[in-house]
Scaffold this motif. Structure first.
Motif, PDB file in Angstrom:
ATOM      1  N   SER A   3      12.362  45.551  40.173  1.00  0.00           N
ATOM      2  CA  SER A   3      11.613  45.891  38.970  1.00  0.00           C
ATOM      3  C   SER A   3      10.960  44.619  38.431  1.00  0.00           C
ATOM      4  CB  SER A   3      12.553  46.486  37.928  1.00  0.00           C
ATOM      5  OG  SER A   3      11.845  46.789  36.761  1.00  0.00           O
ATOM      6  N   LYS A   4       9.695  44.740  38.050  1.00  0.00           N
ATOM      7  CA  LYS A   4       8.963  43.594  37.516  1.00  0.00           C
ATOM      8  C   LYS A   4       8.327  43.978  36.191  1.00  0.00           C
ATOM      9  CE  LYS A   4       7.987  41.533  41.953  1.00  0.00           C
ATOM     10  NZ  LYS A   4       7.081  40.697  42.702  1.00  0.00           N
ATOM     11  N   GLY A  16     -17.612  41.658  22.314  1.00  0.00           N
ATOM     12  CA  GLY A  16     -16.875  42.901  22.131  1.00  0.00           C
ATOM     13  C   GLY A  16     -16.173  43.395  23.376  1.00  0.00           C
ATOM     14  N   ARG A  17     -16.179  42.593  24.412  1.00  0.00           N
ATOM     15  CA  ARG A  17     -15.515  42.978  25.665  1.00  0.00           C
ATOM     16  C   ARG A  17     -14.019  42.702  25.589  1.00  0.00           C
ATOM     17  NH1 ARG A  17     -19.806  39.877  29.397  1.00  0.00           N
ATOM     18  NH2 ARG A  17     -21.558  41.302  29.132  1.00  0.00           N
ATOM     19  N   GLU A  18     -13.266  43.525  26.283  1.00  0.00           N
ATOM     20  CA  GLU A  18     -11.807  43.369  26.342  1.00  0.00           C
ATOM     21  C   GLU A  18     -11.436  42.291  27.358  1.00  0.00           C
ATOM     22  OE1 GLU A  18      -8.721  46.356  28.111  1.00  0.00           O
ATOM     23  OE2 GLU A  18      -9.259  47.025  26.086  1.00  0.00           O
ATOM     24  N   VAL A  19     -10.535  41.418  26.958  1.00  0.00           N
ATOM     25  CA  VAL A  19     -10.029  40.354  27.830  1.00  0.00           C
ATOM     26  C   VAL A  19      -8.504  40.463  27.835  1.00  0.00           C
ATOM     27  CG1 VAL A  19      -9.861  37.860  28.193  1.00  0.00           C
ATOM     28  CG2 VAL A  19     -11.964  38.847  27.244  1.00  0.00           C
ATOM     29  N   VAL A  20      -7.915  40.531  29.040  1.00  0.00           N
ATOM     30  CA  VAL A  20      -6.467  40.692  29.153  1.00  0.00           C
ATOM     31  C   VAL A  20      -5.866  39.433  29.775  1.00  0.00           C
ATOM     32  CG1 VAL A  20      -4.598  42.091  30.105  1.00  0.00           C
ATOM     33  CG2 VAL A  20      -6.760  43.177  29.471  1.00  0.00           C
ATOM     34  N   LEU A  21      -4.904  38.845  29.074  1.00  0.00           N
ATOM     35  CA  LEU A  21      -4.128  37.729  29.612  1.00  0.00           C
ATOM     36  C   LEU A  21      -2.767  38.295  30.004  1.00  0.00           C
ATOM     37  CD1 LEU A  21      -4.915  34.956  26.980  1.00  0.00           C
ATOM     38  CD2 LEU A  21      -6.053  35.380  29.150  1.00  0.00           C
ATOM     39  N   ARG A  22      -2.337  38.031  31.229  1.00  0.00           N
ATOM     40  CA  ARG A  22      -1.078  38.581  31.726  1.00  0.00           C
ATOM     41  C   ARG A  22      -0.043  37.481  31.902  1.00  0.00           C
ATOM     42  NH1 ARG A  22      -5.216  41.445  33.950  1.00  0.00           N
ATOM     43  NH2 ARG A  22      -5.090  43.696  33.679  1.00  0.00           N
ATOM     44  N   VAL A  23       1.161  37.762  31.427  1.00  0.00           N
ATOM     45  CA  VAL A  23       2.286  36.835  31.555  1.00  0.00           C
ATOM     46  C   VAL A  23       3.361  37.541  32.365  1.00  0.00           C
ATOM     47  CG1 VAL A  23       4.013  35.479  30.324  1.00  0.00           C
ATOM     48  CG2 VAL A  23       1.741  35.830  29.302  1.00  0.00           C
ATOM     49  N   LYS A  24       3.639  37.017  33.555  1.00  0.00           N
ATOM     50  CA  LYS A  24       4.667  37.621  34.412  1.00  0.00           C
ATOM     51  C   LYS A  24       6.057  37.229  33.932  1.00  0.00           C
ATOM     52  CE  LYS A  24       1.871  37.771  38.566  1.00  0.00           C
ATOM     53  NZ  LYS A  24       1.768  37.393  39.967  1.00  0.00           N
ATOM     54  N   ASP A  25       6.972  38.159  34.025  1.00  0.00           N
ATOM     55  CA  ASP A  25       8.383  37.948  33.692  1.00  0.00           C
ATOM     56  C   ASP A  25       8.576  37.311  32.311  1.00  0.00           C
ATOM     57  OD1 ASP A  25       9.161  38.962  36.220  1.00  0.00           O
ATOM     58  OD2 ASP A  25       8.790  37.006  37.127  1.00  0.00           O
ATOM     59  N   ASP A  60      -4.502  44.511  21.455  1.00  0.00           N
ATOM     60  CA  ASP A  60      -3.322  45.265  21.866  1.00  0.00           C
ATOM     61  C   ASP A  60      -2.344  44.328  22.566  1.00  0.00           C
ATOM     62  OD1 ASP A  60      -1.680  47.456  22.303  1.00  0.00           O
ATOM     63  OD2 ASP A  60      -2.889  48.318  23.909  1.00  0.00           O
ATOM     64  N   VAL A  61      -1.103  44.786  22.642  1.00  0.00           N
ATOM     65  CA  VAL A  61      -0.069  44.103  23.425  1.00  0.00           C
ATOM     66  C   VAL A  61       0.680  45.181  24.185  1.00  0.00           C
ATOM     67  CG1 VAL A  61       2.022  42.697  23.358  1.00  0.00           C
ATOM     68  CG2 VAL A  61       0.219  42.294  21.697  1.00  0.00           C
ATOM     69  N   ARG A  62       0.875  44.947  25.486  1.00  0.00           N
ATOM     70  CA  ARG A  62       1.560  45.942  26.309  1.00  0.00           C
ATOM     71  C   ARG A  62       2.613  45.252  27.167  1.00  0.00           C
ATOM     72  NH1 ARG A  62      -4.330  47.982  27.437  1.00  0.00           N
ATOM     73  NH2 ARG A  62      -4.396  46.233  28.880  1.00  0.00           N
ATOM     74  N   LEU A  63       3.734  45.924  27.326  1.00  0.00           N
ATOM     75  CA  LEU A  63       4.749  45.476  28.261  1.00  0.00           C
ATOM     76  C   LEU A  63       4.724  46.471  29.408  1.00  0.00           C
ATOM     77  CD1 LEU A  63       6.928  43.420  28.890  1.00  0.00           C
ATOM     78  CD2 LEU A  63       8.563  44.908  27.735  1.00  0.00           C
ATOM     79  N   VAL A  64       4.299  46.010  30.576  1.00  0.00           N
ATOM     80  CA  VAL A  64       4.129  46.875  31.733  1.00  0.00           C
ATOM     81  C   VAL A  64       5.286  46.645  32.698  1.00  0.00           C
ATOM     82  CG1 VAL A  64       2.610  47.465  33.668  1.00  0.00           C
ATOM     83  CG2 VAL A  64       1.625  46.755  31.471  1.00  0.00           C
ATOM     84  N   SER A  65       5.966  47.719  33.044  1.00  0.00           N
ATOM     85  CA  SER A  65       7.071  47.654  34.000  1.00  0.00           C
ATOM     86  C   SER A  65       6.644  48.350  35.284  1.00  0.00           C
ATOM     87  CB  SER A  65       8.315  48.350  33.458  1.00  0.00           C
ATOM     88  OG  SER A  65       8.774  47.710  32.306  1.00  0.00           O
ATOM     89  N   SER A  66       7.017  47.760  36.404  1.00  0.00           N
ATOM     90  CA  SER A  66       6.702  48.390  37.685  1.00  0.00           C
ATOM     91  C   SER A  66       7.870  48.208  38.635  1.00  0.00           C
ATOM     92  CB  SER A  66       5.429  47.797  38.291  1.00  0.00           C
ATOM     93  OG  SER A  66       5.606  46.427  38.550  1.00  0.00           O
ATOM     94  N   ASN A  67       8.010  49.162  39.519  1.00  0.00           N
ATOM     95  CA  ASN A  67       9.017  49.077  40.574  1.00  0.00           C
ATOM     96  C   ASN A  67       8.295  48.775  41.873  1.00  0.00           C
ATOM     97  OD1 ASN A  67      11.294  49.733  39.006  1.00  0.00           O
ATOM     98  ND2 ASN A  67      10.646  51.853  38.992  1.00  0.00           N
ATOM     99  N   VAL A  68       8.757  47.757  42.567  1.00  0.00           N
ATOM    100  CA  VAL A  68       8.124  47.321  43.791  1.00  0.00           C
ATOM    101  C   VAL A  68       9.094  47.524  44.952  1.00  0.00           C
ATOM    102  CG1 VAL A  68       7.060  45.375  45.011  1.00  0.00           C
ATOM    103  CG2 VAL A  68       6.792  45.606  42.525  1.00  0.00           C
ATOM    104  N   GLN A  69       8.627  48.239  45.956  1.00  0.00           N
ATOM    105  CA  GLN A  69       9.455  48.461  47.136  1.00  0.00           C
ATOM    106  C   GLN A  69       8.686  48.001  48.357  1.00  0.00           C
ATOM    107  OE1 GLN A  69      10.654  52.517  47.684  1.00  0.00           O
ATOM    108  NE2 GLN A  69      11.870  52.060  49.483  1.00  0.00           N
ATOM    109  N   ASP A  70       9.210  46.994  49.046  1.00  0.00           N
ATOM    110  CA  ASP A  70       8.591  46.539  50.296  1.00  0.00           C
ATOM    111  C   ASP A  70       8.837  47.570  51.374  1.00  0.00           C
ATOM    112  OD1 ASP A  70       7.539  44.113  49.411  1.00  0.00           O
ATOM    113  OD2 ASP A  70       9.442  43.078  49.676  1.00  0.00           O
ATOM    114  N   LEU A  71       7.760  48.023  52.005  1.00  0.00           N
ATOM    115  CA  LEU A  71       7.887  48.978  53.083  1.00  0.00           C
ATOM    116  C   LEU A  71       7.917  48.302  54.445  1.00  0.00           C
ATOM    117  CD1 LEU A  71       5.498  51.763  51.790  1.00  0.00           C
ATOM    118  CD2 LEU A  71       7.986  51.658  51.622  1.00  0.00           C
ATOM    119  N   TRP A  72       7.382  47.115  54.477  1.00  0.00           N
ATOM    120  CA  TRP A  72       7.373  46.380  55.739  1.00  0.00           C
ATOM    121  C   TRP A  72       7.450  44.892  55.415  1.00  0.00           C
ATOM    122  CZ3 TRP A  72       3.458  43.309  58.311  1.00  0.00           C
ATOM    123  CH2 TRP A  72       3.765  43.025  59.630  1.00  0.00           C
TER     124      TRP A  72
END
Length: 74
Positions: A3-4, A16-25, A60-72
């Motif tokens: 999970s990340k 007026g354009r949206e700009v998203v800065l992403r911070v991992k973990d 806005d502020v969002r906390l995005v969670s994702s599940n990552v599964q390596d298939l290969w």
């Protein structure tokens, strides 16, 4: 399966354009006040350049969670 999480800080620039800065973990104990203060500081110090001009507003502020599964994995 791993999970990340990613914290997305969403701003608008001068055009007026949206700009998203992403911070991992991000820290798990972040507060709304800390995030708001960080976004205010980013705007005040003008440390990022965009093609649409300076960052001028928090959108806005969002906390995005994702599940990552390596298939290969060689």
């Amino acid at each position: 399966m791993a999970s990340k999480e990613t914290l997305e800080l969403v701003f608008t620039n001068q055009l007026g354009r949206e700009v998203v800065l992403r911070v991992k973990d991000p820290k798990s104990d972040l507060t709304s006040a800390q995030v708001t203060a960080a976004m205010d500081r980013i705007i005040a110090t003008n440390i990022f350049t965009t093609t649409g001009g300076d960052l001028i507003n928090k959108k806005d502020v969002r906390l995005v969670s994702s599940n990552v599964q390596d298939l290969w994995n060689p």
